[in-house]
Design a protein around this motif. Sequence first.
Motif, PDB file in Angstrom:
ATOM      1  N   GLU A 370       0.825  -1.203   0.000  1.00 31.39           N
ATOM      2  CA  GLU A 370       0.000   0.000   0.000  1.00 31.39           C
ATOM      3  C   GLU A 370       0.862   1.257   0.000  1.00 31.39           C
ATOM      4  OE1 GLU A 370      -3.531   2.086   2.693  1.00 31.39           O
ATOM      5  OE2 GLU A 370      -3.076  -0.042   2.947  1.00 31.39           O
ATOM      6  N   VAL A 371       1.958   1.227   0.742  1.00 36.60           N
ATOM      7  CA  VAL A 371       2.868   2.373   0.756  1.00 36.60           C
ATOM      8  C   VAL A 371       3.585   2.497  -0.587  1.00 36.60           C
ATOM      9  CG1 VAL A 371       4.903   3.384   1.872  1.00 36.60           C
ATOM     10  CG2 VAL A 371       3.158   2.234   3.244  1.00 36.60           C
ATOM     11  N   VAL A 372       4.032   1.358  -1.127  1.00 31.09           N
ATOM     12  CA  VAL A 372       4.736   1.379  -2.417  1.00 31.09           C
ATOM     13  C   VAL A 372       3.838   1.954  -3.508  1.00 31.09           C
ATOM     14  CG1 VAL A 372       5.723  -0.076  -4.235  1.00 31.09           C
ATOM     15  CG2 VAL A 372       6.308  -0.505  -1.842  1.00 31.09           C
ATOM     16  N   GLU A 373       2.613   1.473  -3.597  1.00 32.63           N
ATOM     17  CA  GLU A 373       1.725   1.915  -4.673  1.00 32.63           C
ATOM     18  C   GLU A 373       1.281   3.366  -4.484  1.00 32.63           C
ATOM     19  OE1 GLU A 373      -2.131   0.381  -7.267  1.00 32.63           O
ATOM     20  OE2 GLU A 373      -1.711  -0.532  -5.319  1.00 32.63           O
ATOM     21  N   GLY A 374       1.351   3.873  -3.258  1.00 35.82           N
ATOM     22  CA  GLY A 374       0.944   5.250  -2.998  1.00 35.82           C
ATOM     23  C   GLY A 374       2.065   6.260  -3.134  1.00 35.82           C
ATOM     24  N   ILE A 375       3.220   5.839  -3.630  1.00 36.68           N
ATOM     25  CA  ILE A 375       4.391   6.716  -3.681  1.00 36.68           C
ATOM     26  C   ILE A 375       4.185   7.866  -4.669  1.00 36.68           C
ATOM     27  CG2 ILE A 375       5.673   5.568  -5.537  1.00 36.68           C
ATOM     28  CD1 ILE A 375       8.155   5.773  -3.633  1.00 36.68           C
ATOM     29  N   GLY A 376       4.905   8.958  -4.443  1.00 34.06           N
ATOM     30  CA  GLY A 376       4.852  10.097  -5.348  1.00 34.06           C
ATOM     31  C   GLY A 376       3.648  10.981  -5.094  1.00 34.06           C
ATOM     32  N   GLY A 377       3.472  11.990  -5.934  1.00 37.16           N
ATOM     33  CA  GLY A 377       2.358  12.908  -5.762  1.00 37.16           C
ATOM     34  C   GLY A 377       2.399  13.580  -4.407  1.00 37.16           C
ATOM     35  N   GLU A 378       1.269  13.580  -3.707  1.00 37.44           N
ATOM     36  CA  GLU A 378       1.184  14.228  -2.405  1.00 37.44           C
ATOM     37  C   GLU A 378       2.007  13.511  -1.347  1.00 37.44           C
ATOM     38  OE1 GLU A 378      -0.315  17.127  -1.813  1.00 37.44           O
ATOM     39  OE2 GLU A 378      -0.761  17.220  -3.957  1.00 37.44           O
ATOM     40  N   HIS A 379       2.239  12.206  -1.509  1.00 35.65           N
ATOM     41  CA  HIS A 379       3.009  11.447  -0.516  1.00 35.65           C
ATOM     42  C   HIS A 379       4.516  11.664  -0.646  1.00 35.65           C
ATOM     43  CE1 HIS A 379      -0.561   8.440  -0.230  1.00 35.65           C
ATOM     44  NE2 HIS A 379      -0.673   9.419   0.648  1.00 35.65           N
ATOM     45  N   GLY A 380       4.962  12.150  -1.797  1.00 36.65           N
ATOM     46  CA  GLY A 380       6.389  12.364  -1.981  1.00 36.65           C
ATOM     47  C   GLY A 380       7.157  11.058  -2.171  1.00 36.65           C
ATOM     48  N   TRP A 381       8.486  11.163  -2.004  1.00 43.67           N
ATOM     49  CA  TRP A 381       9.371  10.042  -2.340  1.00 43.67           C
ATOM     50  C   TRP A 381      10.142   9.523  -1.128  1.00 43.67           C
ATOM     51  CZ3 TRP A 381       8.943   7.622  -6.905  1.00 43.67           C
ATOM     52  CH2 TRP A 381       8.101   8.247  -7.831  1.00 43.67           C
ATOM     53  N   TYR A 382       9.713   9.878   0.059  1.00 43.42           N
ATOM     54  CA  TYR A 382      10.175   9.277   1.311  1.00 43.42           C
ATOM     55  C   TYR A 382      11.646   9.491   1.608  1.00 43.42           C
ATOM     56  CZ  TYR A 382       5.611   7.106   1.420  1.00 43.42           C
ATOM     57  OH  TYR A 382       4.246   6.906   1.441  1.00 43.42           O
ATOM     58  N   SER A 383      12.272  10.461   0.981  1.00 41.29           N
ATOM     59  CA  SER A 383      13.661  10.771   1.352  1.00 41.29           C
ATOM     60  C   SER A 383      14.055  12.128   0.794  1.00 41.29           C
ATOM     61  CB  SER A 383      14.629   9.699   0.824  1.00 41.29           C
ATOM     62  OG  SER A 383      14.759   9.779  -0.575  1.00 41.29           O
ATOM     63  N   PHE A 384      14.779  12.892   1.594  1.00 36.25           N
ATOM     64  CA  PHE A 384      15.439  14.115   1.166  1.00 36.25           C
ATOM     65  C   PHE A 384      14.555  14.932   0.208  1.00 36.25           C
ATOM     66  CE2 PHE A 384      20.061  15.585   0.173  1.00 36.25           C
ATOM     67  CZ  PHE A 384      19.723  16.855   0.623  1.00 36.25           C
ATOM     68  N   PRO A 385      13.437  15.463   0.684  1.00 41.06           N
ATOM     69  CA  PRO A 385      12.514  16.181  -0.202  1.00 41.06           C
ATOM     70  C   PRO A 385      13.175  17.300  -0.990  1.00 41.06           C
ATOM     71  CG  PRO A 385      11.510  15.838   1.958  1.00 41.06           C
ATOM     72  CD  PRO A 385      12.941  15.401   2.081  1.00 41.06           C
ATOM     73  N   LEU A 386      14.156  17.969  -0.375  1.00 39.78           N
ATOM     74  CA  LEU A 386      14.810  19.071  -1.077  1.00 39.78           C
ATOM     75  C   LEU A 386      15.530  18.570  -2.327  1.00 39.78           C
ATOM     76  CD1 LEU A 386      15.627  22.026  -1.262  1.00 39.78           C
ATOM     77  CD2 LEU A 386      17.582  21.507   0.233  1.00 39.78           C
ATOM     78  N   ALA A 387      16.203  17.416  -2.209  1.00 39.58           N
ATOM     79  CA  ALA A 387      16.927  16.866  -3.360  1.00 39.58           C
ATOM     80  C   ALA A 387      15.969  16.533  -4.498  1.00 39.58           C
ATOM     81  CB  ALA A 387      17.705  15.622  -2.942  1.00 39.58           C
ATOM     82  N   TRP A 388      14.818  15.929  -4.168  1.00 32.93           N
ATOM     83  CA  TRP A 388      13.828  15.613  -5.202  1.00 32.93           C
ATOM     84  C   TRP A 388      13.275  16.901  -5.813  1.00 32.93           C
ATOM     85  CZ3 TRP A 388      12.878  10.890  -7.192  1.00 32.93           C
ATOM     86  CH2 TRP A 388      13.302   9.778  -6.471  1.00 32.93           C
ATOM     87  N   ALA A 389      13.017  17.903  -4.983  1.00 34.91           N
ATOM     88  CA  ALA A 389      12.480  19.166  -5.485  1.00 34.91           C
ATOM     89  C   ALA A 389      13.467  19.846  -6.428  1.00 34.91           C
ATOM     90  CB  ALA A 389      12.126  20.091  -4.327  1.00 34.91           C
ATOM     91  N   VAL A 390      14.754  19.868  -6.029  1.00 32.91           N
ATOM     92  CA  VAL A 390      15.780  20.487  -6.869  1.00 32.91           C
ATOM     93  C   VAL A 390      15.888  19.754  -8.199  1.00 32.91           C
ATOM     94  CG1 VAL A 390      18.263  20.876  -7.089  1.00 32.91           C
ATOM     95  CG2 VAL A 390      17.092  21.482  -4.966  1.00 32.91           C
ATOM     96  N   ARG A 391      15.843  18.415  -8.140  1.00 35.24           N
ATOM     97  CA  ARG A 391      15.932  17.641  -9.393  1.00 35.24           C
ATOM     98  C   ARG A 391      14.743  17.951 -10.301  1.00 35.24           C
ATOM     99  NH1 ARG A 391      16.824  16.480 -13.466  1.00 35.24           N
ATOM    100  NH2 ARG A 391      17.717  14.639 -14.445  1.00 35.24           N
ATOM    101  N   GLY A 392      13.570  18.126  -9.686  1.00 37.83           N
ATOM    102  CA  GLY A 392      12.399  18.482 -10.476  1.00 37.83           C
ATOM    103  C   GLY A 392      12.532  19.852 -11.112  1.00 37.83           C
ATOM    104  N   TRP A 393      13.022  20.836 -10.337  1.00 40.00           N
ATOM    105  CA  TRP A 393      13.204  22.180 -10.883  1.00 40.00           C
ATOM    106  C   TRP A 393      14.242  22.186 -12.000  1.00 40.00           C
ATOM    107  CZ3 TRP A 393      10.170  26.161 -10.627  1.00 40.00           C
ATOM    108  CH2 TRP A 393       9.290  26.285  -9.555  1.00 40.00           C
TER     109      TRP A 393
END
Length: 515
Positions: A370-393
Amino acid sequence: MGDDTTPAGGPAGDGPTCLVTGATGYIGGRLVPELLDAGHRVRCLVRTPDKLRDHPWAGRVEILRGDVTDAESVARAMDGVDVAYYLVHALGTGRGFEETDRAAARIFGAEARRAGVGRLVYLGGLTPRAVPEHELSPHLRSRAEVGRVLLASGVPTAVLRAAVIIGSGSASFEMLRYLTERLPVMVTPRWVRTRIQPIAVRDVLRLLTGCARLPREVNRTFDIGGPEVLTYLEMMHRYASVAKLPRRLILPVPVLTPRLSSYWVGLVTPVPASIARPLTESLRHEVVCREDDIEQYVPSPPGHPIGFDRAVRLALQRIRDAQVTTRWSSASVPGAPSDPLPTDPDWAGGSLYADVRERDADVSREALWEVVEGIGGEHGWYSFPLAWAVRGWLDRLVGGVGLRRGRRDARHLRTGDSLDFWRVEEIAHGRLLRLRAEMRLPGLAWLEMSVDGDDGGPVRYRQRALFHPHGLLGHLYWWSVSPWHAVVFGGMARNIVRTAERAAPPPRGRGAGAS
């Protein structure tokens, strides 16, 4: 048809046999169930049949692998077809997209004529009145040319021309929604004062379905639109009112060109600049219906055509109820890699870098999945949100899709779904989720998450990040980011397991009370 076709698994209707191209896209994916409900038999021509596998109607249609630029596969798809829907375009595939569109339309029309198809139906763009074609955006110019090619094919053709389509998940609606919701005060380009005749997606689908039974002598274009003509400025104010937002302060300025507008839209909304640009270019000129002759052939039932406010309410309700069946991102992003992940034992195509993480989980397989399938979107990627945000930008800055596409459904995924800057390449529910990157990269990348273990036995989470580099730049890219993998991918594996363990008690026979 050999290995290239998936036979229909449900009862066939007694209506015409309809071929639908673009069934993995926004309109095509919604048209198929409408045709089935109308009693028609449906065949889908798609490049990747697996993308349709998890659709609720997949077992009721025939799915054929092919491409509209390949005459052989188009000819095979046309065999026995009564009505063929052309719902594809090459927009954004590069500077030669107009030639690609032209060639594909010629192939489609020629093979339809050769197969004795009785009707072609095409959804194009509404073109402005009294504007020379050379002054139109490449997007509208190509749409108009495709319509002419199909009308000249020798097969009776209906070309429906629509302006802005209002519906949950459409690119036009997402652009309107996010601009209005995120910016209480806006400095906007002058095209916000352009008059537009929007149409609800439900009316588009109703008219497309009705065209399957047009008289054979009908070979023409039809302008289709809703009951109101509005400026984009009025649409934003009306959206804010329906969504119960405070009134927006909107200040038009003359200096934002369509190119600058597309970057501005890409900055504020999930719609990337590559898709926003043709949308904004199409708004430079007034797009209002010149006739409503389609009413003679497909009369509107009570309550139709749907007005703007009701169309917005219906779309927002779909979003709130998580019933968005297709989105603008349902189709693959132009230029995104589409190579499938090579199976490991057979891989002989060069370097394949891998980052592998495994962790035991004191939780049931179902809770972990359930956690795996709910990944991404509003739940995010479960680690270092800033790094994911920077990669997205960074991805947005180079014209990619970035992280903000989100998810079609907050809890459930299906093959072909977009998921932030990934796409679901494979999902085996309860066991495996494989994502393919659609960000701009010097190579191909996948992220694979799996849940292993038998009922009552140990449960194990396994995660693989895979990268197939293209050239020296690809190798340099992998080695430059690999020092961060322990933080990003290691933290991701750890936090996915922890989230599942916190949300659910350990399975019976394990945990604090186990003997």
